[in-house]
Scaffold this motif. Structure first.
Motif, PDB file in Angstrom:
ATOM      1  N   SER A 112      49.490  33.627  26.516  1.00 50.16           N
ATOM      2  CA  SER A 112      49.922  35.031  26.559  1.00 50.16           C
ATOM      3  C   SER A 112      48.750  35.952  26.890  1.00 50.16           C
ATOM      4  O   SER A 112      47.591  35.598  26.719  1.00 50.16           O
ATOM      5  CB  SER A 112      50.519  35.419  25.211  1.00 50.16           C
ATOM      6  OG  SER A 112      49.495  35.475  24.266  1.00 50.16           O
ATOM      7  N   ALA A 113      49.085  37.145  27.358  1.00 48.30           N
ATOM      8  CA  ALA A 113      48.056  38.122  27.720  1.00 48.30           C
ATOM      9  C   ALA A 113      47.235  38.524  26.497  1.00 48.30           C
ATOM     10  O   ALA A 113      46.077  38.883  26.612  1.00 48.30           O
ATOM     11  CB  ALA A 113      48.688  39.349  28.347  1.00 48.30           C
ATOM     12  N   GLN A 114      47.875  38.421  25.343  1.00 43.61           N
ATOM     13  CA  GLN A 114      47.176  38.688  24.090  1.00 43.61           C
ATOM     14  C   GLN A 114      45.919  37.839  24.015  1.00 43.61           C
ATOM     15  O   GLN A 114      44.872  38.262  23.555  1.00 43.61           O
ATOM     16  CB  GLN A 114      48.123  38.338  22.929  1.00 43.61           C
ATOM     17  CG  GLN A 114      47.712  38.926  21.601  1.00 43.61           C
ATOM     18  CD  GLN A 114      47.940  40.415  21.533  1.00 43.61           C
ATOM     19  OE1 GLN A 114      49.035  40.870  21.849  1.00 43.61           O
ATOM     20  NE2 GLN A 114      46.944  41.176  21.162  1.00 43.61           N
ATOM     21  N   LEU A 147      44.232  36.727  26.520  1.00 45.92           N
ATOM     22  CA  LEU A 147      43.214  37.254  27.436  1.00 45.92           C
ATOM     23  C   LEU A 147      42.395  38.331  26.731  1.00 45.92           C
ATOM     24  O   LEU A 147      41.181  38.405  26.889  1.00 45.92           O
ATOM     25  CB  LEU A 147      43.874  37.830  28.688  1.00 45.92           C
ATOM     26  CG  LEU A 147      44.468  36.844  29.686  1.00 45.92           C
ATOM     27  CD1 LEU A 147      44.983  37.595  30.903  1.00 45.92           C
ATOM     28  CD2 LEU A 147      43.467  35.794  30.104  1.00 45.92           C
ATOM     29  N   LEU A 148      43.065  39.148  25.928  1.00 43.25           N
ATOM     30  CA  LEU A 148      42.339  40.198  25.196  1.00 43.25           C
ATOM     31  C   LEU A 148      41.364  39.588  24.198  1.00 43.25           C
ATOM     32  O   LEU A 148      40.257  40.078  24.017  1.00 43.25           O
ATOM     33  CB  LEU A 148      43.321  41.114  24.465  1.00 43.25           C
ATOM     34  CG  LEU A 148      43.972  42.216  25.278  1.00 43.25           C
ATOM     35  CD1 LEU A 148      44.910  43.034  24.410  1.00 43.25           C
ATOM     36  CD2 LEU A 148      42.928  43.132  25.912  1.00 43.25           C
ATOM     37  N   GLU A 182      39.957  36.758  24.492  1.00 42.38           N
ATOM     38  CA  GLU A 182      38.852  36.218  25.279  1.00 42.38           C
ATOM     39  C   GLU A 182      37.863  37.334  25.634  1.00 42.38           C
ATOM     40  O   GLU A 182      36.661  37.139  25.619  1.00 42.38           O
ATOM     41  CB  GLU A 182      39.413  35.592  26.555  1.00 42.38           C
ATOM     42  CG  GLU A 182      38.823  34.240  26.862  1.00 42.38           C
ATOM     43  CD  GLU A 182      39.680  33.480  27.841  1.00 42.38           C
ATOM     44  OE1 GLU A 182      39.224  33.338  28.975  1.00 42.38           O
ATOM     45  OE2 GLU A 182      40.803  33.073  27.478  1.00 42.38           O
ATOM     46  N   LEU A 183      38.406  38.503  25.918  1.00 40.94           N
ATOM     47  CA  LEU A 183      37.539  39.646  26.253  1.00 40.94           C
ATOM     48  C   LEU A 183      36.716  40.085  25.044  1.00 40.94           C
ATOM     49  O   LEU A 183      35.574  40.505  25.192  1.00 40.94           O
ATOM     50  CB  LEU A 183      38.372  40.817  26.770  1.00 40.94           C
ATOM     51  CG  LEU A 183      38.902  40.695  28.184  1.00 40.94           C
ATOM     52  CD1 LEU A 183      39.688  41.934  28.552  1.00 40.94           C
ATOM     53  CD2 LEU A 183      37.778  40.475  29.183  1.00 40.94           C
TER      54      LEU A 183
END
Lengths: 304, 181
Positions: A21-23, A25-26, A28-29
């Motif tokens: 999920s894009a969550q 990706l956050l 990871e950031l």
């Protein structure tokens, strides 16, 4: 066995689907943020709490143009003044040479005291670590006034002739401040005052005091502030009182307004910490209404 | 059991493959503009992080509100302390999806649908972007408008002429292959 397999597969699918999920990706950031220290900002919003200086210094290139006022009535009345019988106005200029070093000058119209100061903040409170729990600044003020009067007498300094009427006061302070949370900040300032003249009957030149100040934010732009100085060796020949202030600070873009109730009449530290002769109450002559207006002008602007 | 192993091997392979499709921007630029009658406010953040996953057509961005630089330093303090409350909400984030895949042609316009979170409040946004492939990297630019009121950022009535109701946000990200995995 088959059931276990299915369980594993289900678990696995669940695991991979959360990863995707894009969550994620956050998250990871979040790992990518560089590990740089974050310092507290806006422990106080203004460079003065009310009576004296807060821990704050303006950023390099900021010029503060200020007008501080104290209004009070004479106990015996007898003067036709607008709003109040008497007013002391300090006109001041402060300039931030660096982000942590500020110098300023000012002049009070009633007490005719000229003062100048330097303030250097050398420790900044860290936001992200417990290593530096306080901000610490050093403050040095020098004041000058002529205490000659027609009578040739001064309540504090005794006989004053025209030749020895120059009074210099020097105030040194460490300001130790902490922002406890977004709303509450407090500071203490151990203070040492010395003068070129001794108090006539006490034969003391120097005084020790401890300043205490705090603010509580009641809105995004408004805070309640208070300040008090405990004087450890007050002059004995004249009755003096510890200065106290309670007030409201209000910021309006580049204009910072302060409204206060206090018993301090002077703006120079050696004068109001050591020589405040009226107690804090609402009697005429004791009650002082303070109104400070400060305008911040940026002489240098950041390039974007 | 064999099937499970096969599945595991296959999925690990595919996971590795998808990681290779990630691109990261570490010094992305986000600028916002507030045009109001009393004053214009402009602020720039040069340290915005963003990740782009072409396999899943996903994109995310994250930035520290503290890192915005203003022309006047007092604005930085007021922005962080009085408006955006960066003590409580230090970051602004975006997560979204590319609606189409990327072809290898020159600059192309794409719509990104996603959610932006500022001041602890999440709103849906559609952002028109331009993606350009350069050797080794991707460049993503675009702009969109945000309504200040949507994010529970309170402007006192007396200062309503100093700050615009709608703020223009511009961004520019340079993505490089994400080699950390």
């Amino acid at each position: 066995m088959k059931i276990i397999n299915q369980k594993y597969i289900a678990l696995y699918i669940l695991f991979t689907s959360t990863i995707c999920s894009a969550q994620n990706l956050l998250k990871e950031l979040d790992k990518e943020y560089p590990d740089t220290p974050t310092y507290e900002i806006a422990t106080f919003k203004t460079t003065r709490i009310g009576l004296s200086h807060s821990i704050e210094t303006r950023k390099k290139g900021a010029l503060e143009i200020s007008m501080f006022n104290r209004f009070w009535n004479r106990p015996q009345g007898g003067k036709q003044g607008f709003l109040a019988d008497e007013v002391n106005i300090r006109l001041g200029l402060d300039y931030a040479f660096t982000d942590n070093f500020t110098a300023g000058i000012g002049y009070g119209t009633y007490d005719k005291i000229t003062d100048g100061f330097i303030k250097y903040k050398f420790v900044r409170q860290r936001k992200d670590s417990k290593k530096s729990p306080f901000s610490i600044a050093f403050y040095q003020e020098a004041s000058f006034r002529n205490i000659y009067s027609e009578t040739g007498m001064n309540p504090f300094y005794g006989t004053v002739t025209k030749d020895n009427s120059k009074l210099y006061g020097f105030t040194s302070q460490f300001i130790i401040a902490r922002k406890f949370n977004t709303k509450f900040s407090a500071q203490i300032s151990p203070t040492f005052i010395t003068r070129n003249k001794s108090f006539a009957q006490d034969d003391i030149k120097s005084q020790f005091a401890l300043g205490m100040g705090a603010r509580y934010k009641v809105g995004h732009h408004v805070s309640i502030v208070s300040e008090y100085y405990a004087n450890f060796n007050p002059v004995k020949s004249v009755t003096t009182y510890n200065p106290f202030m309670i007030g409201v600070n209000w910021e309006l873009s580049h204009l910072l307004l302060q409204f206060q109730m206090t018993n301090a009449r002077n703006f120079a530290k050696d004068a109001f910490i050591g020589q405040t002769t009226n107690n804090f109450n609402f009697h005429d002559g004791n009650f002082h209404f303070g109104f400070n207006a400060t305008f911040v002008l940026h002489t240098s602007k950041n390039k974007l | 059991m064999n099937k499970l192993k096969l599945l595991l091997i296959f999925s690990i392979f595919s996971l590795g493959n998808s990681v290779a499709q990630q691109f990261i921007a570490r010094q992305g630029q986000v600028t916002f503009f507030s045009y109001a009658s009393v004053e214009n406010i402009e602020a720039k953040n040069n340290q915005v992080l963003s990740i782009l996953d072409f396999d899943k057509k996903e994109i995310a961005a994250s930035m520290l509100m503290r890192a915005f630089v203003f022309k006047k330093d007092l604005m930085h303090e007021h922005f962080n302390d009085s408006y955006i409350e960066s003590d409580l909400y230090p970051k602004a984030t975006f997560e979204g999806f590319l609606l189409e895949g990327l072809e290898n042609a020159g600059p192309q316009t794409q719509l990104i649908k996603g959610k932006v979170t500022i001041h602890g409040i999440t709103k849906d946004v559609d952002i028109k972007t331009t993606i350009q492939k350069t050797p080794e990297s991707y460049n993503l630019t675009g702009e969109f408008n945000l309504t200040v009121n949507d994010f529970n950022i309170k402007i006192p009535p007396i200062l309503s002429k100093n700050i615009a109701k709608i703020v223009l946000v511009k961004f520019n990200f340079q993505y490089l292959p994400h080699e950390n995995n």
